[in-house]
Each structure stands twice: as C-alpha cells, then as structure tokens.
Design an enzyme around this catalytic site. Structure first.
Site, PDB file in Angstrom:
ATOM      1  N   ARG A  98      41.143  45.833  12.083  1.00  0.00           N
ATOM      2  CA  ARG A  98      40.704  47.209  12.286  1.00  0.00           C
ATOM      3  C   ARG A  98      39.191  47.335  12.165  1.00  0.00           C
ATOM      4  O   ARG A  98      38.569  48.086  12.917  1.00  0.00           O
ATOM      5  CB  ARG A  98      41.421  48.134  11.288  1.00  0.00           C
ATOM      6  CG  ARG A  98      41.060  49.612  11.403  1.00  0.00           C
ATOM      7  CD  ARG A  98      40.998  50.140  12.830  1.00  0.00           C
ATOM      8  NE  ARG A  98      42.202  49.866  13.592  1.00  0.00           N
ATOM      9  CZ  ARG A  98      42.285  49.965  14.903  1.00  0.00           C
ATOM     10  NH1 ARG A  98      41.221  50.301  15.621  1.00  0.00           N
ATOM     11  NH2 ARG A  98      43.417  49.718  15.526  1.00  0.00           N
ATOM     12  N   LYS A 133      19.914  60.500  13.965  1.00  0.00           N
ATOM     13  CA  LYS A 133      21.187  61.227  14.058  1.00  0.00           C
ATOM     14  C   LYS A 133      22.314  60.202  14.211  1.00  0.00           C
ATOM     15  O   LYS A 133      22.856  59.984  15.291  1.00  0.00           O
ATOM     16  CB  LYS A 133      21.156  62.206  15.230  1.00  0.00           C
ATOM     17  CG  LYS A 133      20.131  63.327  15.049  1.00  0.00           C
ATOM     18  CD  LYS A 133      20.058  64.224  16.267  1.00  0.00           C
ATOM     19  CE  LYS A 133      19.005  65.304  16.087  1.00  0.00           C
ATOM     20  NZ  LYS A 133      18.849  66.151  17.293  1.00  0.00           N
ATOM     21  N   LYS A 165       7.731  66.425  10.657  1.00  0.00           N
ATOM     22  CA  LYS A 165       8.467  67.357  11.494  1.00  0.00           C
ATOM     23  C   LYS A 165       8.150  68.795  11.095  1.00  0.00           C
ATOM     24  O   LYS A 165       7.345  69.043  10.205  1.00  0.00           O
ATOM     25  CB  LYS A 165       9.969  67.064  11.402  1.00  0.00           C
ATOM     26  CG  LYS A 165      10.332  65.700  12.007  1.00  0.00           C
ATOM     27  CD  LYS A 165      11.805  65.406  11.921  1.00  0.00           C
ATOM     28  CE  LYS A 165      12.631  66.320  12.815  1.00  0.00           C
ATOM     29  NZ  LYS A 165      12.364  66.109  14.259  1.00  0.00           N
ATOM     30  N   GLU A 198       5.220  66.231  14.878  1.00  0.00           N
ATOM     31  CA  GLU A 198       5.959  67.085  15.800  1.00  0.00           C
ATOM     32  C   GLU A 198       5.127  68.319  16.141  1.00  0.00           C
ATOM     33  O   GLU A 198       4.563  68.968  15.254  1.00  0.00           O
ATOM     34  CB  GLU A 198       7.283  67.519  15.164  1.00  0.00           C
ATOM     35  CG  GLU A 198       8.114  68.433  16.056  1.00  0.00           C
ATOM     36  CD  GLU A 198       9.430  68.835  15.400  1.00  0.00           C
ATOM     37  OE1 GLU A 198       9.734  70.040  15.387  1.00  0.00           O
ATOM     38  OE2 GLU A 198      10.137  67.944  14.899  1.00  0.00           O
ATOM     39  N   ASP A 220       8.174  68.669  21.121  1.00  0.00           N
ATOM     40  CA  ASP A 220       9.545  69.078  20.844  1.00  0.00           C
ATOM     41  C   ASP A 220       9.929  70.323  21.633  1.00  0.00           C
ATOM     42  O   ASP A 220       9.271  71.362  21.547  1.00  0.00           O
ATOM     43  CB  ASP A 220       9.711  69.347  19.348  1.00  0.00           C
ATOM     44  CG  ASP A 220      11.172  69.525  18.957  1.00  0.00           C
ATOM     45  OD1 ASP A 220      11.991  68.687  19.373  1.00  0.00           O
ATOM     46  OD2 ASP A 220      11.483  70.499  18.252  1.00  0.00           O
TER      47      ASP A 220
END
Length: 282
Positions: A98, A133, A165, A198, A220
């Site tokens: 698995r 992410k 950011k 950013e 951005d």
C-alpha cells in the site's frame, strides 16, 4: 534525486503508521520464510513517477530484495504496461504494497499534470515552479514528482529562501521596512539566502526596486498586461515570478510576457492519483 536520508525517515514513519503492532492479516496466514514475486501493473496512462521511491521502500524492509525495473521515472506509461517486478519475502511485499502504491499513484498524477503545464511552456523563456501548497509530511515526494514532470522546485520550506509575502509585509509595516529588516537579519546571522518579495500592484514593484537587495519580485494576481508593464519597470534587474489565477487555459498568455517563472500550486493540489496495482506473480 530524492535525499536518501529524508526518504528513509519518511518510509519509517509511513510504515509505522500503517503496520502499527503488526500486519496481522499477513502474519496469520503467510509463513515468515515464504518468498514471492510481484509485478507493478499500469492501469492508466500518464507519466510514471516513484520508481526510485518504490525500490527504496522494498529494500528498507528487505535488503535482499531483487528489484527489476522495466521503466524509469519520467517515462510515458500506458494501460497494460509493467513498471517493475520485485522478488522478496512475502511479508515484505504485503506490508509495503500500500505504501508503494500510495506513493507512486500520487507522484505519477503530479508528474503527469506538471508535464501538461511544462509542455505548454515549450518555446518560451518562462519556467514552471511549484509551491509550498503540499501535503504535510509528503512534500519531499510531491516536489520530486514535479521535478520528474519537468517543473522546477521552488523553496523546500521556510528555511531555504526568504519570501516576504503580503502578511509579512503588512505586519512589518511595508515593503521597505520588511526588506531592510530582512537584509540586516541575514547579515547578522551570516545567512546566504535569496530574498523574494510579493507585490500586489505596480507601486509595490516600484518600492521593491527602490529599496534594493531583492533577488526576485513576485507579481501576485497580475493580469498578463500588468505583468508586461511590471517587466518594463524591472528591466531584468532581478528575477520575476507570476503567481495567482494561472491555469492551463491562460498559461501561455503569461508566458508570452517573458516573465522568468510561473508558480502554480495546482500542479500538486489539483493532481489526481493514477491507477496502478501490485499483483502477485504465480
């Protein structure tokens, strides 16, 4: 290639999570001395990823494993293909089955989607980046799958690059303050890290350029025409990255601007695992 030490730690934790105090299904009906062979069958087309990982998992459990690959990471796969055969203790094959499938199915899905993005960028200066992410504790393999698919790994975590950011900037009091404090911090600690900032509009771009010391400017949620205007201001003085709202449908519009990088978290979090199976060979 995946860092072997980090990979083995991932495998250790994953097997501990799955096996717990024992694989009672296997121990109940298979003698520990039994040997066997299994074959990884491909049931869905795409880009293969995770071959190195699979071999490492088997050898982690059984150093005498015989692993015979028929394909390599990055190969195109079609339903009915065989990726590898493996000979080992049957306990090893059943306890690792698995984990091997989970890793390879997930990685192959990410590599396949990444290649779709990369193929659209052919002929353009722009390169594709991944993001943070990612799935907690699985980032190592998700980013490796992006690399196999032809993408470029961005920073692995918070430790290997400074990215200022919007929240950093707002909490610090603005771009100028955030950058100046960061430069002083890095100098004080003798850290050789690149700084990315950013920006949310052209005024932010101007401020990032004015303060200096910035290695990359992230644009951005800029539209392609805004990217072009920003690049006119930057004039190659630092790297540029477009991010936010970029999909397969509009990817080329952004690449046409000449931006250095496009970051897309979707290559990981929108990827769908591909269908593979590990079956005993009689």
């Amino acid at each position: 290639m995946v860092n072997e030490t980090a990979l083995k730690e991932l495998i250790r934790l994953a097997l501990a999570e799955d096996i717990g105090n024992g694989d009672h299904s296997t121990m109940a009906c298979i003698p520990p001395t039994a040997k066997g062979k299994a074959r990884l069958k491909i049931k869905e087309g795409g880009l293969l990823a995770g071959m190195q990982v699979a071999e490492t998992i088997f050898r982690y459990m059984d150093m005498f494993t015989v692993f015979t690959p028929f394909k390599k990471d990055g190969d195109v796969m079609q339903p009915g293909d065989t990726a590898f055969e493996v000979e080992a203790a049957v306990h090893t094959l059943l306890m690792t089955e698995r984990l091997v499938l989970n890793c390879m199915q997930r990685m192959s899905g990410i590599a396949t989607l990444t290649r779709q993005y990369v193929d659209k960028l052919q002929g353009y200066h722009t390169r594709l980046l991944d993001t943070r992410k990612t799935t907690p504790n699985f980032r190592l393999l998700e980013k490796e799958a992006v690399r196999i698919g032809g993408g470029v790994n961005h920073r692995m975590g918070l430790y290997d690059m400074v990215m200022l950011k919007d929240n950093h900037i707002d909490f610090a009091g603005g771009i100028t303050q955030a950058v100046q404090k960061t430069i002083a911090y890095l100098q004080q600690r003798k850290l050789d890290l690149k700084i990315e900032v950013e920006t949310r509009n052209l005024d932010d771009v101007r401020e990032a350029l004015a303060v200096g010391g910035v290695d990359r400017i992230m644009l951005d949620n800029f539209r392609p025409e805004q990217i072009a205007a920003a690049l006119e201001l930057i004039k190659g003085s630092c790297e540029t990255e477009a991010s936010g709202g970029i999909t397969l449908d509009n990817l080329v519009d952004y690449a046409k601007t000449g931006v250095d990088f496009i970051s897309a978290g979707a290559v990981i979090h929108h990827a769908v695992s591909l269908d593979l199976s590990l079956k005993a060979v009689e």
